[in-house]
Design an enzyme around this catalytic site. Sequence first.
Site, mmCIF file in Angstrom:
data_model
loop_
_atom_site.group_PDB
_atom_site.id
_atom_site.type_symbol
_atom_site.label_atom_id
_atom_site.label_comp_id
_atom_site.label_asym_id
_atom_site.label_seq_id
_atom_site.Cartn_x
_atom_site.Cartn_y
_atom_site.Cartn_z
ATOM 1 N N ASP A 13 3.829 4.245 1.540
ATOM 2 C CA ASP A 13 2.494 4.512 2.094
ATOM 3 C C ASP A 13 2.475 5.687 3.058
ATOM 4 O OD1 ASP A 13 1.647 2.288 0.653
ATOM 5 O OD2 ASP A 13 2.023 0.933 2.333
ATOM 6 N N LYS A 16 1.774 9.939 0.009
ATOM 7 C CA LYS A 16 2.275 10.723 -1.135
ATOM 8 C C LYS A 16 1.126 11.130 -2.066
ATOM 9 C CE LYS A 16 4.882 7.170 -2.116
ATOM 10 N NZ LYS A 16 4.667 6.332 -0.925
ATOM 11 N N GLY A 40 0.420 2.028 -4.444
ATOM 12 C CA GLY A 40 -1.010 2.295 -4.305
ATOM 13 C C GLY A 40 -1.139 3.653 -3.654
ATOM 14 N N HIS A 41 -1.564 4.648 -4.422
ATOM 15 C CA HIS A 41 -1.594 6.031 -3.929
ATOM 16 C C HIS A 41 -3.047 6.481 -3.790
ATOM 17 C CE1 HIS A 41 2.763 6.799 -5.562
ATOM 18 N NE2 HIS A 41 2.691 5.835 -4.679
ATOM 19 N N GLN A 223 6.770 4.140 -3.631
ATOM 20 C CA GLN A 223 7.479 3.413 -2.568
ATOM 21 C C GLN A 223 8.085 4.420 -1.568
ATOM 22 O OE1 GLN A 223 8.122 2.002 -6.085
ATOM 23 N NE2 GLN A 223 6.210 1.105 -5.403
ATOM 24 N N THR A 238 12.610 -2.724 -2.818
ATOM 25 C CA THR A 238 11.983 -2.869 -4.123
ATOM 26 C C THR A 238 13.091 -2.838 -5.175
ATOM 27 O OG1 THR A 238 10.111 -2.126 -5.461
ATOM 28 C CG2 THR A 238 11.507 -0.394 -4.482
HETATM 29 P P1 GDP Z 1 0.954 6.533 -0.550
HETATM 30 O O1 GDP Z 1 1.274 5.195 -1.132
HETATM 31 O O2 GDP Z 1 2.158 7.209 0.014
HETATM 32 O O3 GDP Z 1 0.217 7.428 -1.516
HETATM 33 O O4 GDP Z 1 -0.015 6.256 0.672
HETATM 34 P P2 GDP Z 1 -1.294 5.252 0.705
HETATM 35 O O5 GDP Z 1 -2.395 5.866 -0.067
HETATM 36 O O6 GDP Z 1 -0.884 3.869 0.352
HETATM 37 O O7 GDP Z 1 -1.594 5.219 2.255
HETATM 38 C C1 GDP Z 1 -1.847 6.384 2.961
HETATM 39 C C2 GDP Z 1 -3.206 6.253 3.638
HETATM 40 O O8 GDP Z 1 -3.351 7.311 4.551
HETATM 41 C C3 GDP Z 1 -4.374 6.382 2.683
HETATM 42 O O9 GDP Z 1 -5.436 5.597 3.155
HETATM 43 C C4 GDP Z 1 -4.737 7.867 2.768
HETATM 44 O O10 GDP Z 1 -6.096 8.118 2.438
HETATM 45 C C5 GDP Z 1 -4.471 8.124 4.212
HETATM 46 N N1 GDP Z 1 -4.046 9.484 4.577
HETATM 47 C C6 GDP Z 1 -3.171 10.302 3.934
HETATM 48 N N2 GDP Z 1 -2.945 11.404 4.683
HETATM 49 C C7 GDP Z 1 -3.689 11.274 5.795
HETATM 50 C C8 GDP Z 1 -3.867 12.072 6.966
HETATM 51 O O11 GDP Z 1 -3.260 13.125 7.138
HETATM 52 N N3 GDP Z 1 -4.706 11.587 7.921
HETATM 53 C C9 GDP Z 1 -5.374 10.415 7.784
HETATM 54 N N4 GDP Z 1 -6.170 10.031 8.772
HETATM 55 N N5 GDP Z 1 -5.231 9.643 6.710
HETATM 56 C C10 GDP Z 1 -4.390 10.063 5.733
HETATM 57 P P1 IMO Z 2 3.639 3.057 -2.354
HETATM 58 O O1 IMO Z 2 4.038 3.814 -3.602
HETATM 59 C C1 IMO Z 2 4.659 0.088 0.671
HETATM 60 C C2 IMO Z 2 7.245 -3.210 -0.601
HETATM 61 C C3 IMO Z 2 6.611 -4.586 -0.599
HETATM 62 C C4 IMO Z 2 7.834 -5.439 -0.288
HETATM 63 C C5 IMO Z 2 8.938 -4.722 -1.059
HETATM 64 C C6 IMO Z 2 9.257 -5.336 -2.418
HETATM 65 O O2 IMO Z 2 2.188 2.785 -2.264
HETATM 66 O O3 IMO Z 2 4.215 3.700 -1.142
HETATM 67 P P2 IMO Z 2 7.961 -5.286 -4.743
HETATM 68 O O4 IMO Z 2 6.591 -5.743 -5.130
HETATM 69 O O5 IMO Z 2 8.209 -3.828 -4.975
HETATM 70 O O6 IMO Z 2 9.059 -6.127 -5.335
HETATM 71 O O7 IMO Z 2 8.062 -5.532 -3.136
HETATM 72 O O8 IMO Z 2 8.514 -3.380 -1.227
HETATM 73 N N1 IMO Z 2 6.510 -2.181 -1.394
HETATM 74 C C7 IMO Z 2 5.765 -1.221 -0.839
HETATM 75 N N2 IMO Z 2 5.431 -0.996 0.450
HETATM 76 N N3 IMO Z 2 4.250 0.944 -0.302
HETATM 77 C C8 IMO Z 2 4.599 0.735 -1.581
HETATM 78 O O9 IMO Z 2 4.310 1.614 -2.564
HETATM 79 C C9 IMO Z 2 5.362 -0.405 -1.906
HETATM 80 N N4 IMO Z 2 5.855 -0.911 -3.060
HETATM 81 C C10 IMO Z 2 6.568 -1.988 -2.726
HETATM 82 O O10 IMO Z 2 5.611 -4.687 0.383
HETATM 83 O O11 IMO Z 2 8.134 -5.343 1.087
HETATM 84 MG MG MG Z 3 0.672 3.193 -0.939
#
Ligand code: GDP
Ligand code: IMO
Ligand code: MG
Length: 428
Positions: A13, A16, A40-41, A223, A238
């Site tokens: 998270d 990316k 979840g991206h 991840q 994971t």
């Molecule tokens: P990912 O899994 O690495 O793609 O990240 P996620 O989408 O799960 O979580 C990142 C969160 O941060 C999302 O809600 C994005 O919209 C938000 N986000 C990404 N970059 C920035 C930033 O520079 N500033 C803020 N405020 N939010 C950001």
């Molecule tokens: P993105 O791509 C954050 C974590 C889960 C748990 C562990 C194992 O959005 O960054 P799993 O379901 O993979 O067997 O769970 O890994 N986890 C993540 N945490 N971002 C993710 O993906 C994750 N994918 C798995 O919360 O701790």
């Molecule tokens: Mg994510």
Amino acid sequence: MPAYAVIGAQWGDEGKGKIIDFLAANASIVARYSGGNNAGHTVINDFGTFKFHLLPSGACWPHTTNIVGNGVVIDADVLLKEISETQGRLPHKLKLAVSDRAHLIMPYHVVLDQVEEKRRGRDAIGTTGRGVGPAYVDKVARSGLRAGELLNPEDMALRLPDIVHFKNEVITKIYGGTPVSLDEVFAKANRWAAELAPYIRPAEDIVSGALSGGENVILEGAQGSLLDLDHGTYPFVTSSNPTVGGALTGLGIGPRSFGGVAGVYKAYCTRVGSGPFPTELKDATGEMIRQKAKEFGTTTGRARRVGWFDSVAGRYSARVNGFDSMIVTRLDILDGFESIKVCVAYELDGQRTERFPIDAVLLDRCKPVYEEVPGWKGTTSGLTDPEQLPRGARDYISRLEELLGIPTSLISTGPRREETVVMRPLMG
Ligand code: GDP
Ligand code: IMO
Ligand code: MG
């Protein structure tokens, strides 16, 4: 031959999706290489807000082909829904290829993920419950089903009854769970075969063809490095390799095709699920960051654990991936802080150490040693020009660069595609 890997450097998270959507302006391919719909991206651009679980984050660009590589595990229900919802919001045709060698997450994998977690009780990993771990278990046990098999329904019809029967024995007799229905699994497989067929092919050939032709290819990490099966905080990890090695095996490419490997770091740290997290803030500051940054999981909606930037863990990630630059996201969240803490070492059983202990039990005993740096006045929110970054923000980034030993390529100052500062170009 320019493959550029964009890899989560913490516990996932990191942002990316946002970064890859920005970079894909200049890439003909974006390829996911590991994980499944545990990811979840979030991507936010003129077409709206997208939360991609299986679709690569280049989906919103008309010129970009999106590859779901052999290293990914696929819940076809999730992928099909994502394809149709995304396509419905885009003015162009979504370009997508799914590897015939990617393994399928079957309904019994989802059930097994949930009953196994329940059995672990207090030692639960806190998985996303999407069946990702059990699907990789079957891949390694050589009893998995691959996307390509959907194209040979007769073979699949021969294999499925036995597999489902055995899985149901495990689900009911070992875990006391509810069995899956063979008829329903068949019905799903038939629908997947019909609807996914246009996308299933040897997708790795498309990637290697583009690399040979000198096109830019982004390797999309899912991840984070500290969740890596081999290099993360085992067993709280994971079941795949988000680190750079996963990109090679998960797409069938060689190391000489790399033009760069960038690590995505949040300006602070978060973690979802169980496992050690030395800089975790269980106080009002942590809660304040969680609310300000809306740190709730993109996939499960769970509250993310929040903490200060951990440069010991960050340096470790840089080493195991060979990062040549860092991308710092969510800098804007730190706007307005009087001072900011950065973990520069750990104290382990009374001794100072700058090494990241890979044993989760040892890591759990580590206490962070902090350096406190001044915050900044003014805002970074939405900035695109490096010259406009407040002095304190630039100093904070410089300190992270020093601690990690790598330069910054990009700084993200907001969730939208354009809210990005280019410090040095990442791709040729
Ligand atoms: P990912 O899994 O690495 O793609 O990240 P996620 O989408 O799960 O979580 C990142 C969160 O941060 C999302 O809600 C994005 O919209 C938000 N986000 C990404 N970059 C920035 C930033 O520079 N500033 C803020 N405020 N939010 C950001
Ligand atoms: P993105 O791509 C954050 C974590 C889960 C748990 C562990 C194992 O959005 O960054 P799993 O379901 O993979 O067997 O769970 O890994 N986890 C993540 N945490 N971002 C993710 O993906 C994750 N994918 C798995 O919360 O701790
Ligand atoms: Mg994510």
